[in-house]
Write a protein that holds these residues in place. Structure first.
Motif, PDB file in Angstrom:
ATOM      1  N   GLU A 102       0.816  -1.214   0.000  1.00 16.92           N
ATOM      2  CA  GLU A 102       0.000   0.000   0.000  1.00 16.92           C
ATOM      3  C   GLU A 102       0.849   1.264   0.000  1.00 16.92           C
ATOM      4  O   GLU A 102       0.320   2.365  -0.050  1.00 16.92           O
ATOM      5  N   GLN A 103       2.145   1.112   0.111  1.00 16.63           N
ATOM      6  CA  GLN A 103       3.044   2.270   0.181  1.00 16.63           C
ATOM      7  C   GLN A 103       3.595   2.637  -1.194  1.00 16.63           C
ATOM      8  O   GLN A 103       3.787   1.771  -2.043  1.00 16.63           O
ATOM      9  N   SER A 104       3.872   3.916  -1.376  1.00 15.47           N
ATOM     10  CA  SER A 104       4.566   4.360  -2.595  1.00 15.47           C
ATOM     11  C   SER A 104       5.426   5.565  -2.251  1.00 15.47           C
ATOM     12  O   SER A 104       5.042   6.405  -1.431  1.00 15.47           O
ATOM     13  N   TRP A 105       6.585   5.651  -2.869  1.00 11.91           N
ATOM     14  CA  TRP A 105       7.496   6.771  -2.681  1.00 11.91           C
ATOM     15  C   TRP A 105       8.469   6.814  -3.857  1.00 11.91           C
ATOM     16  O   TRP A 105       8.603   5.847  -4.600  1.00 11.91           O
ATOM     17  N   ASP A 106       9.123   7.966  -4.026  1.00 11.37           N
ATOM     18  CA  ASP A 106      10.074   8.133  -5.121  1.00 11.37           C
ATOM     19  C   ASP A 106      11.427   7.540  -4.767  1.00 11.37           C
ATOM     20  O   ASP A 106      11.903   7.708  -3.627  1.00 11.37           O
ATOM     21  N   ILE A 107      12.022   6.861  -5.747  1.00 14.95           N
ATOM     22  CA  ILE A 107      13.366   6.316  -5.532  1.00 14.95           C
ATOM     23  C   ILE A 107      14.233   6.618  -6.752  1.00 14.95           C
ATOM     24  O   ILE A 107      13.724   6.933  -7.841  1.00 14.95           O
ATOM     25  N   GLU A 108      15.536   6.524  -6.575  1.00 10.44           N
ATOM     26  CA  GLU A 108      16.481   6.594  -7.693  1.00 10.44           C
ATOM     27  C   GLU A 108      16.692   5.173  -8.203  1.00 10.44           C
ATOM     28  O   GLU A 108      16.877   4.243  -7.424  1.00 10.44           O
ATOM     29  N   LEU A 109      16.662   5.039  -9.511  1.00 10.94           N
ATOM     30  CA  LEU A 109      16.728   3.716 -10.123  1.00 10.94           C
ATOM     31  C   LEU A 109      17.730   3.740 -11.270  1.00 10.94           C
ATOM     32  O   LEU A 109      17.642   4.585 -12.161  1.00 10.94           O
ATOM     33  N   THR A 110      18.707   2.839 -11.232  1.00 13.75           N
ATOM     34  CA  THR A 110      19.689   2.785 -12.316  1.00 13.75           C
ATOM     35  C   THR A 110      19.226   1.788 -13.371  1.00 13.75           C
ATOM     36  O   THR A 110      18.520   0.818 -13.086  1.00 13.75           O
ATOM     37  N   LEU A 111      19.645   2.029 -14.611  1.00  9.17           N
ATOM     38  CA  LEU A 111      19.252   1.193 -15.746  1.00  9.17           C
ATOM     39  C   LEU A 111      20.434   0.344 -16.177  1.00  9.17           C
ATOM     40  O   LEU A 111      21.510   0.869 -16.484  1.00  9.17           O
ATOM     41  N   THR A 112      20.246  -0.978 -16.207  1.00  8.96           N
ATOM     42  CA  THR A 112      21.343  -1.869 -16.571  1.00  8.96           C
ATOM     43  C   THR A 112      20.788  -3.209 -17.047  1.00  8.96           C
ATOM     44  O   THR A 112      19.635  -3.549 -16.768  1.00  8.96           O
ATOM     45  N   ASN A 113      21.617  -3.959 -17.738  1.00 13.83           N
ATOM     46  CA  ASN A 113      21.222  -5.294 -18.200  1.00 13.83           C
ATOM     47  C   ASN A 113      21.444  -6.300 -17.067  1.00 13.83           C
ATOM     48  O   ASN A 113      22.576  -6.528 -16.640  1.00 13.83           O
ATOM     49  N   ARG A 114      20.359  -6.899 -16.580  1.00 13.98           N
ATOM     50  CA  ARG A 114      20.433  -7.870 -15.480  1.00 13.98           C
ATOM     51  C   ARG A 114      20.098  -9.283 -15.970  1.00 13.98           C
ATOM     52  O   ARG A 114      19.622 -10.121 -15.200  1.00 13.98           O
ATOM     53  N   ASP A 115      20.341  -9.542 -17.264  1.00 14.87           N
ATOM     54  CA  ASP A 115      20.022 -10.864 -17.814  1.00 14.87           C
ATOM     55  C   ASP A 115      20.729 -11.990 -17.071  1.00 14.87           C
ATOM     56  O   ASP A 115      20.186 -13.090 -16.936  1.00 14.87           O
ATOM     57  N   ALA A 116      21.952 -11.729 -16.614  1.00 16.08           N
ATOM     58  CA  ALA A 116      22.719 -12.776 -15.940  1.00 16.08           C
ATOM     59  C   ALA A 116      22.329 -12.936 -14.470  1.00 16.08           C
ATOM     60  O   ALA A 116      22.800 -13.848 -13.795  1.00 16.08           O
ATOM     61  N   MET A 117      21.475 -12.046 -13.971  1.00 17.25           N
ATOM     62  CA  MET A 117      21.069 -12.087 -12.568  1.00 17.25           C
ATOM     63  C   MET A 117      19.770 -12.892 -12.390  1.00 17.25           C
ATOM     64  O   MET A 117      19.022 -13.103 -13.338  1.00 17.25           O
ATOM     65  N   GLY A 118      19.501 -13.298 -11.158  1.00 22.77           N
ATOM     66  CA  GLY A 118      18.318 -14.093 -10.874  1.00 22.77           C
ATOM     67  C   GLY A 118      17.046 -13.283 -10.770  1.00 22.77           C
ATOM     68  O   GLY A 118      15.949 -13.847 -10.781  1.00 22.77           O
ATOM     69  N   TYR A 119      17.171 -11.954 -10.657  1.00 25.70           N
ATOM     70  CA  TYR A 119      16.010 -11.080 -10.524  1.00 25.70           C
ATOM     71  C   TYR A 119      16.129  -9.927 -11.521  1.00 25.70           C
ATOM     72  O   TYR A 119      17.227  -9.427 -11.771  1.00 25.70           O
ATOM     73  N   ARG A 120      14.983  -9.501 -12.023  1.00 27.72           N
ATOM     74  CA  ARG A 120      14.962  -8.387 -12.957  1.00 27.72           C
ATOM     75  C   ARG A 120      15.144  -7.037 -12.248  1.00 27.72           C
ATOM     76  O   ARG A 120      15.339  -6.024 -12.902  1.00 27.72           O
TER      77      ARG A 120
END
Length: 460
Positions: free
Chosen positions: A101-119
């Motif tokens: 139920e919560q929402s707030w602004d965050i900083e988010l970096t953009l990168t290729n996470r294909d090799a990671m287990g989570y998107r």
């Protein structure tokens, strides 16, 4: 005053309303400072003087066909050290995150996470003052089943949706490429820039594919506009042929581009089509230098590298001795060359006719700087509006047709014996001709695709 913090698990479902991402599974990691989302096809652009970034998000693990196309203002660009120890320069956006139920602004970096287990990775900066992690818990704010996830990402086809058109090129910041993308978007189409070097192919008679950097399968394109630089002709044309085999309409075909790039072959095709060109010679041995020079009427004459383009590898030899020196120098490099008569009466001017779908839609006169000759127009000089004659238009249309090109820049020079065709360019630039004529040439290219695919534009 104490702020109550919610307890989250080691993995949670996140939502990004401003990016139209309804659900993405995130690994919650208080050991990581920055948050990151899996992003592909990252491209920057300007909107009302502000730097933006557009990117694709594949929100479901091991699923590259479900894609959300996102845009956001660029908040920052910074170096981020990954868990593997590699440092990467990433774009940073600021957007709204919703968990439960919560929402707030965050900083988010953009990168290729294909090799990671989570998107997605949720770092401690985004959690600060909001969440406490219970590493033994998962989905404290509720889980999402596979059926619910499929329902969230079910494709809803809009009745007025435009076509999806790719610009196959090398430089997204080049004026011509930017204008084509803008023109397509203005006419209601989804435009994507496809870097030639980031494409690779699956050769399969039953199911040919083109994949893009990060593993995205390019299987939803209606049309391609090839804008292939000379150094990428071989691979760019191979990609264009692959798209053709997949049933994607290519505004210029691979075969047409290939023969237009071969100067000798293109001149032979023009000659077969009864189109007048300056007298031209070609040889593969310096022993015939004298006869080669005499063949085109002697000095002064033009000497061209067979693989040269845009005025590079083109020399004006004003005397026979200078011509012999240049020819022998090129031959010592084992470079194939053409020699061509010099049209003195042109006074360093030529005419560029822009042909779209069998019609001259815009024309300019290009003039070299004082003391230079026509070939150096590409490297400087001026462009001005001109009205070509009916004969010059006829030559331009016929030349493009002889090459099989739907889009062509046709260069014509005025001589004492009438207009002569110099060159046919399969990826003509737009900056000079749009600037001098004020015409929306890029829009006319998009309209050519609409006509071919029988698309009724939403733009009147």
């Amino acid at each position: 005053m104490t702020i109550e913090k919610n307890i989250c698990g080691a993995e949670e479902w996140c939502k990004f309303p401003q990016l139209a991402v309804p659900a993405i599974k995130a690994r919650v990691d208080s050991g990581a400072k920055t948050s990151a989302i899996h992003a592909l096809n990252i491209q920057t652009f300007q909107r009302e003087g502000i730097s933006w970034v557009r990117f694709d998000v594949c929100p479901i693990q091991d699923n590259r066909k479900t894609v959300i196309h996102c845009e956001a203002p660029i908040y920052d660009r910074r170096s981020v050290k990954s868990s593997s120890g590699n440092t990467e320069k990433r774009y940073v956006i600021k957007t709204s995150l919703a968990i439960g139920e919560q929402s707030w602004d965050i900083e988010l970096t953009l990168t290729n996470r294909d090799a990671m287990g989570y998107r997605m990775l949720l770092g401690r900066e985004a959690m600060s003052g909001k969440l406490i992690v219970d590493p033994e818990a998962s989905f404290s704010f509720g889980d999402i089943t596979n059926e619910e996830l499929q329902d969230l990402y079910r494709v809803k086809k809009a009745p007025n949706k435009g076509m999806k058109i790719g610009v196959l090129a090398s430089n997204p910041n080049l004026y011509s490429n930017r204008r084509i993308i803008e023109a397509g978007e203005e006419r209601g189409h989804e435009m994507v820039f496809l870097n030639i070097k980031h494409c690779y192919m699956k050769m399969d008679a039953d199911n040919p594919e083109v994949h893009y950097r990060g593993g995205k399968i390019l299987n939803d394109l209606d049309a391609i506009i090839p804008r292939i630089r000379p150094s990428m002709t071989f691979y760019g044309c191979a990609l264009t042929r692959q798209f053709e085999s997949m049933g994607v309409y290519c505004l210029n075909s691979a075969g047409a581009i290939t023969q237009s790039r071969d100067k000798l072959h293109s001149l032979q095709l023009l000659f077969e089509s009864k189109i007048d060109i300056p007298i031209t010679g070609f040889a593969n041995s310096p022993l015939e230098t004298d006869d080669l020079i005499n063949m085109v009427g002697g000095a002064p004459l033009i000497i061209k590298l067979l693989e040269g383009t845009q005025g590079k590898g083109v020399v004006l030899a004003e005397t026979k001795k200078a011509a012999e020196s240049v020819i022998n120098a090129f031959k010592s490099l084992k470079a194939d060359i053409l020699v061509q008569e010099f049209i003195k009466e042109a006074n360093g001017k030529d005419i560029r006719c822009f042909v779209v779908d069998g019609k001259v839609v815009a024309s300019i006169q290009r003039e070299a700087e004082p003391g230079e000759f026509r070939a150096n127009i590409h490297q400087g000089g001026t462009a001005s509006l001109i009205m070509p004659t009916a004969e010059e238009k006829r030559i331009a249309v016929k030349a493009a047709k002889s090459m099989g090109l739907k889009i062509a820049g046709v260069d014509i020079i005025r001589s004492a014996k009438g207009p002569l065709l110099l060159e046919v360019n399969s990826s003509p630039g737009l900056e000079g001709i749009e600037g001098a004529t004020g015409k929306d040439v890029a829009g006319m290219m998009i309209q050519a695709i609409e006509r071919k695919l029988k698309w009724k534009s939403l733009v009147s």
